[in-house]
Design a protein around this motif. Sequence first.
Motif, PDB file in Angstrom:
ATOM      1  N   GLU A 195       2.072   6.435  -7.107  1.00 28.47           N
ATOM      2  CA  GLU A 195       1.101   7.467  -7.488  1.00 28.47           C
ATOM      3  C   GLU A 195       1.706   8.861  -7.380  1.00 28.47           C
ATOM      4  OE1 GLU A 195      -2.229   6.748  -4.975  1.00 28.47           O
ATOM      5  OE2 GLU A 195      -2.981   5.064  -6.165  1.00 28.47           O
ATOM      6  N   ALA A 196       2.533   9.078  -6.351  1.00 29.17           N
ATOM      7  CA  ALA A 196       3.186  10.374  -6.188  1.00 29.17           C
ATOM      8  C   ALA A 196       4.165  10.630  -7.326  1.00 29.17           C
ATOM      9  CB  ALA A 196       3.899  10.431  -4.843  1.00 29.17           C
ATOM     10  N   LEU A 197       4.936   9.594  -7.680  1.00 31.28           N
ATOM     11  CA  LEU A 197       5.888   9.727  -8.782  1.00 31.28           C
ATOM     12  C   LEU A 197       5.176   9.982 -10.105  1.00 31.28           C
ATOM     13  CD1 LEU A 197       8.702   7.054  -8.242  1.00 31.28           C
ATOM     14  CD2 LEU A 197       9.005   9.494  -8.585  1.00 31.28           C
ATOM     15  N   LYS A 198       4.097   9.248 -10.342  1.00 33.12           N
ATOM     16  CA  LYS A 198       3.371   9.397 -11.596  1.00 33.12           C
ATOM     17  C   LYS A 198       2.794  10.803 -11.726  1.00 33.12           C
ATOM     18  CE  LYS A 198       0.336   6.753 -14.619  1.00 33.12           C
ATOM     19  NZ  LYS A 198      -0.461   5.508 -14.754  1.00 33.12           N
ATOM     20  N   LYS A 199       2.366  11.366 -10.599  1.00 30.62           N
ATOM     21  CA  LYS A 199       1.832  12.726 -10.612  1.00 30.62           C
ATOM     22  C   LYS A 199       2.933  13.733 -10.936  1.00 30.62           C
ATOM     23  CE  LYS A 199      -0.867  15.952  -7.784  1.00 30.62           C
ATOM     24  NZ  LYS A 199      -1.530  16.167  -6.472  1.00 30.62           N
ATOM     25  N   GLN A 200       4.112  13.512 -10.346  1.00 33.22           N
ATOM     26  CA  GLN A 200       5.233  14.414 -10.585  1.00 33.22           C
ATOM     27  C   GLN A 200       5.754  14.310 -12.017  1.00 33.22           C
ATOM     28  OE1 GLN A 200       8.289  13.874  -7.596  1.00 33.22           O
ATOM     29  NE2 GLN A 200       6.777  13.685  -5.960  1.00 33.22           N
ATOM     30  N   LEU A 201       5.652  13.116 -12.600  1.00 33.65           N
ATOM     31  CA  LEU A 201       6.182  12.880 -13.950  1.00 33.65           C
ATOM     32  C   LEU A 201       5.069  12.809 -14.990  1.00 33.65           C
ATOM     33  CD1 LEU A 201       8.717  10.065 -12.954  1.00 33.65           C
ATOM     34  CD2 LEU A 201       9.245  12.470 -13.373  1.00 33.65           C
ATOM     35  N   GLY A 202       3.938  13.382 -14.666  1.00 33.05           N
ATOM     36  CA  GLY A 202       2.757  13.241 -15.515  1.00 33.05           C
ATOM     37  C   GLY A 202       2.929  13.664 -16.960  1.00 33.05           C
ATOM     38  N   SER A 209       0.831  -1.205   0.000  1.00 29.51           N
ATOM     39  CA  SER A 209       0.000   0.000   0.000  1.00 29.51           C
ATOM     40  C   SER A 209       0.869   1.259   0.000  1.00 29.51           C
ATOM     41  CB  SER A 209      -0.918  -0.005   1.224  1.00 29.51           C
ATOM     42  OG  SER A 209      -1.661   1.197   1.297  1.00 29.51           O
ATOM     43  N   LYS A 210       1.922   1.257   0.818  1.00 31.93           N
ATOM     44  CA  LYS A 210       2.829   2.401   0.877  1.00 31.93           C
ATOM     45  C   LYS A 210       3.615   2.541  -0.435  1.00 31.93           C
ATOM     46  CE  LYS A 210       1.860   3.757   5.058  1.00 31.93           C
ATOM     47  NZ  LYS A 210       1.194   5.069   5.299  1.00 31.93           N
ATOM     48  N   LEU A 211       3.978   1.392  -0.999  1.00 33.32           N
ATOM     49  CA  LEU A 211       4.692   1.419  -2.276  1.00 33.32           C
ATOM     50  C   LEU A 211       3.793   1.980  -3.373  1.00 33.32           C
ATOM     51  CD1 LEU A 211       7.193   0.792  -3.933  1.00 33.32           C
ATOM     52  CD2 LEU A 211       6.405  -1.582  -4.144  1.00 33.32           C
ATOM     53  N   MET A 212       2.516   1.637  -3.326  1.00 30.70           N
ATOM     54  CA  MET A 212       1.553   2.180  -4.283  1.00 30.70           C
ATOM     55  C   MET A 212       1.437   3.696  -4.123  1.00 30.70           C
ATOM     56  SD  MET A 212      -0.601   1.784  -6.738  1.00 30.70           S
ATOM     57  CE  MET A 212      -1.061   0.042  -6.821  1.00 30.70           C
ATOM     58  N   ASP A 213       1.483   4.171  -2.893  1.00 26.50           N
ATOM     59  CA  ASP A 213       1.439   5.617  -2.658  1.00 26.50           C
ATOM     60  C   ASP A 213       2.643   6.302  -3.315  1.00 26.50           C
ATOM     61  OD1 ASP A 213      -0.870   5.324  -1.211  1.00 26.50           O
ATOM     62  OD2 ASP A 213       0.107   5.363   0.757  1.00 26.50           O
TER      63      ASP A 213
END
Length: 307
Positions: free
Chosen positions: A68-75, A61-65
């Motif tokens: 998601e944070a990385l994907k948002k930053q690299l969108g 779950s933490k790894l998924m967080d």
Amino acid sequence: MAALAPLPPLPPQFKSIQHHLRTAQEHDKRDPVVAYYCRLYAMQTGMKIDSKTPECRKFLSKLMDQLEALKKQLGDNEAITQEIVGCAHLENYALKMFLYADNEDRAGRFHKNMIKSFYTASLLIDVITVFGELTDENVKHRKYARWKATYIHNCLKNGETPQAGPVGIEEDNDVEENEDAGASSLPTQPPQPSSSSTYDPTSMPSGGYSGIQIPPGAHAPANTPAEVPHSTGVTSNTIQPAPQTIPAIDPALFSTISQGDVRLTPEDFARAQKYCKYAGSALQYEDVSTAVQNLQKALKLLTTGRE
């Protein structure tokens, strides 16, 4: 790039992905795209291993967080939004790291950075599986790199001189048995400048292996990823591009016109697009030879329907 929330302790069940996660951490600033896909690989692999026990579910779950944070930053990064670009980026990065280590090996320069590069290249080839099955070439590179890392480390640890260049690879079982031992005993601290090339086995403590930077060298490929990553915007006047051998261009390609009876399938268009993406990714690392080869393949396929 904003710092990511830390992960909880790694459950014992996920031991097989610990080095992929460490590679992700090492690349958070160096190359966030590589860091993202290393975590994605770890996530997918962890889900297959154990997604039910409480500690594993919490970790995933933490790894998924983090993902998601990385994907948002690299969108807005095409290597994240388009798989074909991401695959090309990762393959080129892994190949550059492999070639750096291989060049050092063939020149008889055995050191911990080279060992680390071989092993990291093998880990990144693991990560490429998030895009599908590996090519036969990648499978061979992974097996060779992982075995070479273990072989050279063991030789230096025992005070022996490794055999430079390609040597007879041992059986698969030997590679797998030594794999974790070789990786876990790689250095934990960046190498200190030294005028001597003597190997010191005491500098290879057991445990993790973070923070190692691959130094630029005359025999490394131009702009080896770990030297000056293109994604960080770092520039340097001290690193000079190495001379490159440009492959011969088939003169027939200059006068080739698409034949009227050539019928291209959707798969042909996809392959041509892939070659062009590979060429673009190669140019990011100033690898002209690879770029030219891939563009020629794309042109030949589009004009003749054959590769």
